[in-house]
Enzyme design. Sequence first.
Site, PDB file in Angstrom:
ATOM      1  N   ILE A 197       0.703  -0.937  -0.153  1.00 19.91           N
ATOM      2  CA  ILE A 197      -0.106  -0.375   0.445  1.00 19.91           C
ATOM      3  C   ILE A 197       0.794   1.421  -0.020  1.00 19.91           C
ATOM      4  O   ILE A 197       0.498   2.388  -0.396  1.00 19.91           O
ATOM      5  CB  ILE A 197      -0.595  -0.076   1.221  1.00 19.91           C
ATOM      6  CG1 ILE A 197      -0.145  -0.379   2.610  1.00 19.91           C
ATOM      7  CG2 ILE A 197      -2.309  -1.275   0.731  1.00 19.91           C
ATOM      8  CD1 ILE A 197      -0.975   0.229   3.816  1.00 19.91           C
ATOM      9  N   ARG A 237       5.308   3.018   0.193  1.00 20.09           N
ATOM     10  CA  ARG A 237       6.922   2.486  -0.199  1.00 20.09           C
ATOM     11  C   ARG A 237       7.512   3.335   0.889  1.00 20.09           C
ATOM     12  O   ARG A 237       7.011   5.187   0.900  1.00 20.09           O
ATOM     13  CB  ARG A 237       7.032   2.641  -1.309  1.00 20.09           C
ATOM     14  CG  ARG A 237       8.723   2.777  -1.767  1.00 20.09           C
ATOM     15  CD  ARG A 237       9.115   2.857  -3.542  1.00 20.09           C
ATOM     16  NE  ARG A 237      10.561   2.796  -2.900  1.00 20.09           N
ATOM     17  CZ  ARG A 237      10.580   1.284  -3.259  1.00 20.09           C
ATOM     18  NH1 ARG A 237      10.249   0.393  -3.198  1.00 20.09           N
ATOM     19  NH2 ARG A 237      12.216   0.684  -3.553  1.00 20.09           N
ATOM     20  N   GLY A 238       7.980   4.110   1.731  1.00 18.93           N
ATOM     21  CA  GLY A 238       8.875   4.244   3.181  1.00 18.93           C
ATOM     22  C   GLY A 238      10.409   4.745   2.537  1.00 18.93           C
ATOM     23  O   GLY A 238      10.450   3.316   1.737  1.00 18.93           O
ATOM     24  N   PHE A 240      12.429   3.022   4.386  1.00 20.97           N
ATOM     25  CA  PHE A 240      13.617   1.844   4.539  1.00 20.97           C
ATOM     26  C   PHE A 240      12.859   0.467   3.258  1.00 20.97           C
ATOM     27  O   PHE A 240      13.602  -0.651   4.063  1.00 20.97           O
ATOM     28  CB  PHE A 240      13.669   1.448   6.109  1.00 20.97           C
ATOM     29  CG  PHE A 240      14.163   2.281   7.323  1.00 20.97           C
ATOM     30  CD1 PHE A 240      14.409   2.611   7.416  1.00 20.97           C
ATOM     31  CD2 PHE A 240      12.693   3.225   7.534  1.00 20.97           C
ATOM     32  CE1 PHE A 240      15.729   3.956   7.749  1.00 20.97           C
ATOM     33  CE2 PHE A 240      13.946   3.914   8.245  1.00 20.97           C
ATOM     34  CZ  PHE A 240      15.438   4.536   8.289  1.00 20.97           C
ATOM     35  N   GLY A 241      11.916   0.301   3.434  1.00 24.86           N
ATOM     36  CA  GLY A 241      11.029  -0.907   2.495  1.00 24.86           C
ATOM     37  C   GLY A 241       9.607   0.216   1.923  1.00 24.86           C
ATOM     38  O   GLY A 241       9.323   0.997   2.487  1.00 24.86           O
ATOM     39  N   VAL A 286       5.933  -0.387   2.673  1.00 30.60           N
ATOM     40  CA  VAL A 286       4.832  -0.775   3.063  1.00 30.60           C
ATOM     41  C   VAL A 286       3.207  -1.516   3.380  1.00 30.60           C
ATOM     42  O   VAL A 286       2.419  -1.682   1.772  1.00 30.60           O
ATOM     43  CB  VAL A 286       3.754   0.307   4.384  1.00 30.60           C
ATOM     44  CG1 VAL A 286       2.859  -0.019   4.918  1.00 30.60           C
ATOM     45  CG2 VAL A 286       4.953   1.398   3.991  1.00 30.60           C
ATOM     46  N   LYS A 336       4.949  -2.335   8.160  1.00 34.92           N
ATOM     47  CA  LYS A 336       6.181  -1.225   7.335  1.00 34.92           C
ATOM     48  C   LYS A 336       7.693  -2.408   7.429  1.00 34.92           C
ATOM     49  O   LYS A 336       7.665  -3.153   8.403  1.00 34.92           O
ATOM     50  CB  LYS A 336       6.775  -0.047   8.147  1.00 34.92           C
ATOM     51  CG  LYS A 336       6.013   0.958   7.762  1.00 34.92           C
ATOM     52  CD  LYS A 336       6.680   2.150   8.401  1.00 34.92           C
ATOM     53  CE  LYS A 336       5.695   3.326   8.544  1.00 34.92           C
ATOM     54  NZ  LYS A 336       7.041   4.359   8.719  1.00 34.92           N
ATOM     55  N   ASP A 353       9.129  15.273  11.772  1.00 33.43           N
ATOM     56  CA  ASP A 353       8.393  15.654  10.734  1.00 33.43           C
ATOM     57  C   ASP A 353       7.729  15.756  10.082  1.00 33.43           C
ATOM     58  O   ASP A 353       6.402  14.947   9.502  1.00 33.43           O
ATOM     59  CB  ASP A 353       9.387  14.009   9.872  1.00 33.43           C
ATOM     60  CG  ASP A 353       9.783  14.390   8.292  1.00 33.43           C
ATOM     61  OD1 ASP A 353       9.554  15.088   7.884  1.00 33.43           O
ATOM     62  OD2 ASP A 353       9.787  12.954   7.979  1.00 33.43           O
TER      63      ASP A 353
HETATM   64  P1  ADP Z   1       8.498   5.922   6.371  1.00 29.68           P
HETATM   65  O1  ADP Z   1       8.783   6.463   7.741  1.00 29.68           O
HETATM   66  O2  ADP Z   1       9.404   4.862   6.020  1.00 29.68           O
HETATM   67  O3  ADP Z   1       9.120   7.127   4.744  1.00 29.68           O
HETATM   68  P2  ADP Z   1       5.756   6.079   5.256  1.00 29.68           P
HETATM   69  O4  ADP Z   1       5.661   6.543   7.331  1.00 29.68           O
HETATM   70  O5  ADP Z   1       5.978   7.962   5.377  1.00 29.68           O
HETATM   71  O6  ADP Z   1       7.081   5.577   5.882  1.00 29.68           O
HETATM   72  O7  ADP Z   1       4.484   5.119   4.779  1.00 29.68           O
HETATM   73  C1  ADP Z   1       4.797   5.264   3.552  1.00 29.68           C
HETATM   74  C2  ADP Z   1       3.277   4.972   3.021  1.00 29.68           C
HETATM   75  O8  ADP Z   1       3.047   3.405   3.527  1.00 29.68           O
HETATM   76  C3  ADP Z   1       2.362   6.146   3.497  1.00 29.68           C
HETATM   77  O9  ADP Z   1       2.199   7.468   2.926  1.00 29.68           O
HETATM   78  C4  ADP Z   1       0.931   5.596   3.757  1.00 29.68           C
HETATM   79  O10 ADP Z   1       0.603   5.626   2.497  1.00 29.68           O
HETATM   80  C5  ADP Z   1       1.634   4.096   3.840  1.00 29.68           C
HETATM   81  N1  ADP Z   1       1.460   3.900   5.178  1.00 29.68           N
HETATM   82  C6  ADP Z   1       2.494   3.811   6.214  1.00 29.68           C
HETATM   83  N2  ADP Z   1       1.686   3.606   7.010  1.00 29.68           N
HETATM   84  C7  ADP Z   1       0.091   3.323   7.017  1.00 29.68           C
HETATM   85  C8  ADP Z   1      -1.140   2.535   7.888  1.00 29.68           C
HETATM   86  N3  ADP Z   1      -0.507   2.159   9.117  1.00 29.68           N
HETATM   87  N4  ADP Z   1      -1.570   2.624   7.447  1.00 29.68           N
HETATM   88  C9  ADP Z   1      -2.526   2.753   6.174  1.00 29.68           C
HETATM   89  N5  ADP Z   1      -1.047   2.891   4.977  1.00 29.68           N
HETATM   90  C10 ADP Z   1      -0.052   2.839   5.976  1.00 29.68           C
END
Ligand code: ADP
Length: 862
Positions: free
Chosen positions: A605, A607-608, A610-611, A613, A628, A721
Amino acid sequence: MGFSTNLQGKIAHEALLTRQDAELRLIEGMKRCIHVKVKCDRDYAAALSSVASQGLKIDKGDDLVGSIVCSTWKTMMEEIENTAKLIKQNSDALETKALDALNALYVEKRKIRKAYQEEHTRILQQFNQLSEEVVRKKAEYQKYLEQYKLMRAKFEEIYIKGGRGGRKLDEVRDKYQKACRKLHLTHNEYVLLLCEAVEFEKDFRTVLLPGLLEYQQSLQETFILTWKQILQDIATNSDSTSDKFRECYNRIQLNIESIKPIDEYKDFTEKYKTNPAEPVKFTFDESLVDDQGGKLLPNQLTVDNLTVEWLRNKLTELESSIKENQEKRSTLTNNGHNGDNSLINGKTTTTNDTINNRLSLCIETSKKELNELKCQERKISKQIELIKAALNELGCEEAPSACDLSIDNQPAFIDSSTEEGAGSQNTLNKHLVNFDPHRLVSMLPRALRKPFRRRSVPSSPVAPPRTKNRRESATRSEGADPLSVTTNKSLVDEEWFHGVLPREEVVRLLREDGDFLVRETTRNDECQTVLSVCWGGHKHFIVQTTLEGHYRFEGPSFPTIRELIIYQYNSGLPVTQRSGAILYKPIPRERWELNNDDVILLDKIGRGNFGDVYRAQLKNSNEVVAVKTCRVTLPEEHKKKFLQEGRILKQYDHPNIVKLIGICVQKQPIMIVMELVPGGSLLTFLRKKVTSLVEAQLMKMCLDTAAGMRYLESKNCIHRDLAARNCLVGYSNIVKISDFGMSREEEEYIVSDGMKQIPIKWTAPEALNFGKYTSLCDVWSYGILCWEIFSRGGTPYVGMNNSKAREKIDSGYRMPAPENTPDEMYRLMLRCWEYKPENRPNFEQIYTVVETLFNAYRSTFC
Ligand code: ADP
């Protein structure tokens, strides 16, 4: 043999003139050279003189007291000065004598050449004239002879025709007589002339020309004498080996010979005689480590997780440099034996003295180098000894953490049931920065130490009888199962196996002496299994592998790590003699530590950093969650950072903060399991729903985030952030703050490792300029977040790059209100963007303002 006999011919005459011309040119050339030489010698004398005066600038005072080398040098310089004077005198003499003499010789020789040429021409002309006269006379003779013959013929004719008398006959007779007379006179003249010519010719050949040549020869020879003298003068005045010069050299030589190494420093050492140097003591200033709680000990190397690698590298470095040193030393020793011959053989022309000097110098130098190498070697071996001893001490123990704080002050995965007020806990953290649990435990009277909570267990088949020790005297907690090898469990199935749980978490879990768990760590790309034990601090023992592939610490080895740990537990023996650490209580995984296999990843759903999601499902409860993942290939440091978010989130429970369900560290990839917030990121949400969102909804989003931030502020958590992209939208459009990857639990956080990946347009000026983060920095970001909300996903400072935006903010610029933003809301944004943090409202105040606004708005518009 000489000019007179050999040089009478015309060619010889020409050659003689040419020769004289050449000699004149030679004299001219010599004059020029001598002139230049005089100048050069004078310049050289002047240069030498200045060299001498330069050389005579020697330290005054007593620094060179008694130095024969110095006095020899002085003499040398003085003699150079004398030499300069001699050269100058010679050049003066050269000028006055040789040059003047050459000038005179030149003039004389020119004169003589001229005279010779004139004389030669004159006598030659004389001879030529005479010859010409003879020719002329002969022609005259012939003419008169013809006339005579003619007149006689006429006379005879007339006489025969006319008889004895008559005027005609008289006339003819007269003419005949005149012609006869003329002929006879001419004849006589011719005879006389020939006589003169014969005589002159003889004189020319035998007297005049030889005389001229002889005279010329004698003159030229006289010149040669003069010339020779001139050359002699030149030579004399150019001779640097003359007695005078030799005297200078001899004086120098005498001085040099007087140099004796033994005498050189006699006066000096006498004058400055002092006692041998006192040894200097280098001691560790113990006050330096006074407040280090025993962590840093005087004169002892500190081996911990921060220094162990450095120490190992240092050891390798020192060992290789000692090897290098030893090689150098052995080469030097070998050369020392062979060197003598090579020197003697190599230089046959060198005098024996020089060879001896060089030899002894060589030997001395080698000795000195050897000494230096020996000293260096001693120094290095001492250091090696020290490091080896320190590392040996460690044995199979993993280096202790340098910052191994009390479990109570770890801001970590605290079960919410045991969580104390996080505010007070964090205050405690700050005070316990220098806390040393080992010291504290050892300071407590035994009776006051918390009882051990382990049950007594029957010995397992592999367990040796227990020893009477500290554990026996401890009160054991009820209900704990004995560890047994009889079941067919694998290590990862054991509750006390915590996978790749970070060390900081491990330290937090092990609270009392004897608490232990097993985990995995990666060092230099190698996976190691570590037994972590609380024993007067935290000890981490790396499981050693034997050649047969068995596992052990210091005692017996076992085919599996699980058996080894169970043996260690059941035997009651210390893991290592040095640590004395005994295993009393296996610490099971916390409820947060999920098994990787408990989570089924469904679909990606997001992409963060570190990897990826994923939407996922928990096996046990079927709950749908967000997971994640951390890329397996990332370095260990990044993995720790990844878990940081879980570590922070674990403590929080608030509707506007995304909830943590657990972490999966049993194996790779490590994962963070969170509540699934179905609406995805707030930024995407705002952009998608640009037209459908009404002000009240936007205001509600601001209120939600203010609520979440007020909660974080109360927990001393700085998000760092906060932005629309890091908020998630849940059911009923509830906004939840997420992405705690940069968060810190401190009142103030100073960034010292550069400002990489900083969201410039969301970050407060004091954080950008000084790296200083407080909750009031989050307030600034909150203002930007509200702006994003009211601009329905707009880009802040659009059209400006980061540095331009920074520059503008520093010069007082603030973004205008997005269209249709309520005035009060914009005023709040401006207050959040006050340059000085102390002028900004805190989240408590912000929440009150937004709540009032929202309520007023709702009652007016809804
Ligand atoms: P990172 O901290 O590694 O950058 P994020 O927290 O920004 O990752 O997560 C990347 C994407 O994953 C988010 O923009 C969101 O779309 C999705 N995401 C992250 N956490 C959740 C969650 N708890 N529920 C639904 N979607 C999520």
